[in-house]
Structure formats: C-alpha cells, structure tokens
Design an enzyme around this catalytic site. Structure first.
Site, PDB file in Angstrom:
ATOM      1  N   GLU A  47      -8.305  51.444  27.452  1.00  0.00           N
ATOM      2  CA  GLU A  47      -8.977  52.063  26.335  1.00  0.00           C
ATOM      3  C   GLU A  47      -9.957  51.115  25.556  1.00  0.00           C
ATOM      4  O   GLU A  47      -9.446  50.250  25.233  1.00  0.00           O
ATOM      5  CB  GLU A  47      -7.996  52.574  25.222  1.00  0.00           C
ATOM      6  CG  GLU A  47      -8.493  53.198  24.084  1.00  0.00           C
ATOM      7  CD  GLU A  47      -7.671  53.435  22.917  1.00  0.00           C
ATOM      8  OE1 GLU A  47      -7.991  53.527  21.711  1.00  0.00           O
ATOM      9  OE2 GLU A  47      -6.267  53.951  23.086  1.00  0.00           O
ATOM     10  N   ARG A  51     -15.101  49.336  18.207  1.00  0.00           N
ATOM     11  CA  ARG A  51     -15.148  48.559  17.065  1.00  0.00           C
ATOM     12  C   ARG A  51     -15.750  47.375  16.969  1.00  0.00           C
ATOM     13  O   ARG A  51     -15.877  46.702  16.191  1.00  0.00           O
ATOM     14  CB  ARG A  51     -13.413  47.887  16.810  1.00  0.00           C
ATOM     15  CG  ARG A  51     -12.561  48.841  16.886  1.00  0.00           C
ATOM     16  CD  ARG A  51     -11.084  48.318  16.667  1.00  0.00           C
ATOM     17  NE  ARG A  51      -9.865  49.413  16.817  1.00  0.00           N
ATOM     18  CZ  ARG A  51      -8.729  49.006  16.763  1.00  0.00           C
ATOM     19  NH1 ARG A  51      -8.354  47.810  16.526  1.00  0.00           N
ATOM     20  NH2 ARG A  51      -7.810  50.062  16.947  1.00  0.00           N
ATOM     21  N   THR A  75     -11.154  54.724  19.318  1.00  0.00           N
ATOM     22  CA  THR A  75     -11.874  54.806  18.212  1.00  0.00           C
ATOM     23  C   THR A  75     -13.066  55.737  17.919  1.00  0.00           C
ATOM     24  O   THR A  75     -14.072  55.569  17.232  1.00  0.00           O
ATOM     25  CB  THR A  75     -12.158  53.575  17.544  1.00  0.00           C
ATOM     26  OG1 THR A  75     -11.147  52.607  17.830  1.00  0.00           O
ATOM     27  CG2 THR A  75     -12.372  53.396  16.005  1.00  0.00           C
ATOM     28  N   LYS A 135      -2.814  61.440  20.240  1.00  0.00           N
ATOM     29  CA  LYS A 135      -2.359  60.313  20.081  1.00  0.00           C
ATOM     30  C   LYS A 135      -1.512  60.397  18.684  1.00  0.00           C
ATOM     31  O   LYS A 135      -1.802  60.995  17.879  1.00  0.00           O
ATOM     32  CB  LYS A 135      -3.538  59.323  19.942  1.00  0.00           C
ATOM     33  CG  LYS A 135      -3.277  57.996  19.332  1.00  0.00           C
ATOM     34  CD  LYS A 135      -4.687  57.329  19.259  1.00  0.00           C
ATOM     35  CE  LYS A 135      -4.473  55.930  18.426  1.00  0.00           C
ATOM     36  NZ  LYS A 135      -5.919  55.193  18.669  1.00  0.00           N
TER      37      LYS A 135
END
Length: 214
Positions: A47, A51, A75, A135
């Site tokens: 993953e 960011r 994200t 998640k």
C-alpha cells in the site's frame, strides 16, 4: 509505463499475505527497490499512501517494473484520488474513511477496495451497501482487538484489515481473530532503512512479517 487497466487481483486483498506494508515514499526512485525487497520477503501486497508528491510516480514505477508486486494506493480520500491511482496502475484502493461519493467511485473503479471504518454503524452501513471487506482504522486508538472481537459475533460477515499503531508484537493477536484477514503496518519499512537504502534490512523485516500467523 502507465497502466490504465490494472490486472485484477485474483484473491481477496485480505488473503494475499498476513501483513500489508503501509509505505510512505518521499522519493519515487526508492519505489522499485523497496517493492522488490518486500516481495522477496514474502509481502506482495504493498500500500503506497498518497501522503507525498512522489506517491503516484511510485505506484507507476512499481506497477511497471515489479510484476510480482500487487501495488495499491492508500489514503484515498477523493474521487480524483481513485481515478489517478487506478490510471497509475494501482490494483487495490484503501481509504481511512468513506463517504457515499467516495464509495461509489471506488465501486466503479474496477479494482478491489478497503473503505475505512472505526464504528459499528459504519460497518453496518457498508454491509447494507454490499461491502464486506474493510479497513479498521485507527486500529489501536479505536479499540484494538477487543473491539474487533466484539464485532465478530453480531457481524460475522464483515472482514477487516486493521491498521494504525500495529507492531510486530501486537500483529499476531489481531491475526488470531476470525474476522481479521490481514493487518496493515509500517514496521518493516522503517524510515531510517529507506533513507539508507538498506533494502536487505527491509527484506529481513518483511520475511519476519510474512511468517506471522494468528
């Protein structure tokens, strides 16, 4: 080479490995050697979080140059993120939370996705929309293993990838739960190892994580 039609993930993202590395990259040039080290250590699902400005280029590079990796985007918090990351070659999507708009975009993306939840109501709302894989974030702050264990009886159809504050020491207690398929963590990609380009260390840490069993 940019991929506008990433290959399908044949198995559930939750079943690819016991741990999904959560990667933050400042330099896209580190993406390929890092991914190769993680795959060599037995962690194919990676993953890459959105960011940093390098994230999309990192996803492109891994998708193009590390065929044994299953690269995903983390994200993901907007419709634009969905389209940009899938275009870059992401083969799964992970969000820290969800809205109806974001969920619709992830559903339409053609790749597997893990919307983030931290409350029972969010889980029920996703089940109502036909989503069973999620998640759980931020895992430790939101109640940890005790919370997930409490959810397993009334909501057995929901499966989770807990992420947030999980370590090598705590991961096995999560993986022992019947409703946990894998955990997300970053302990196998420590910042100092990435900065030093110590890919052998990353591979060793990945091997330890891939050997975890609940």
């Amino acid at each position: 080479m940019t991929s506008s039609a990433p290959a399908a993930v044949s198995a559930s993202v939750l079943d690819l490995a016991p741990v999904v590395p959560v990667v933050v990259l400042e330099d896209a040039a580190d993406a390929v050697p890092l991914a190769r080290a993680l795959v060599a250590g037995g962690l194919p699902a990676i993953e890459v979080t959105l960011r940093t400005p390098a994230a999309l280029d990192a996803i492109r590079a891994i998708a193009a140059e590390v065929p044994d990796a299953v690269v995903g985007a983390g994200t993901v918090i907007s419709v634009r993120h969905v389209s940009e990351t899938v275009e870059a070659g992401a083969r799964f999507l992970v969000s820290p939370g969800w809205t109806d708009t974001l969920l619709d975009a992830m559903k339409a993306s053609g790749v597997p996705f893990l919307p983030g939840v931290s409350t029972t109501s969010e889980v029920v709302a996703l089940l109502e929309r036909g989503v069973t894989e999620m998640k759980f974030f931020p895992a430790e702050a939101a109640g940890g293993t005790a919370y997930l264990k409490a959810l397993s009886a009334p909501l057995p159809q929901a499966r989770f990838c807990p992420t947030g504050g999980i370590s090598l020491a705590s991961a096995p207690s999560y993986l022992a739960l019947p409703n946990v398929g894998c955990v997300g963590g970053s302990w196998m990609v420590p910042g100092d190892a990435v900065a030093a380009k110590d890919w052998a260390r990353v591979e060793r840490l990945a091997a330890g994580a891939s050997a975890l069993r609940g």
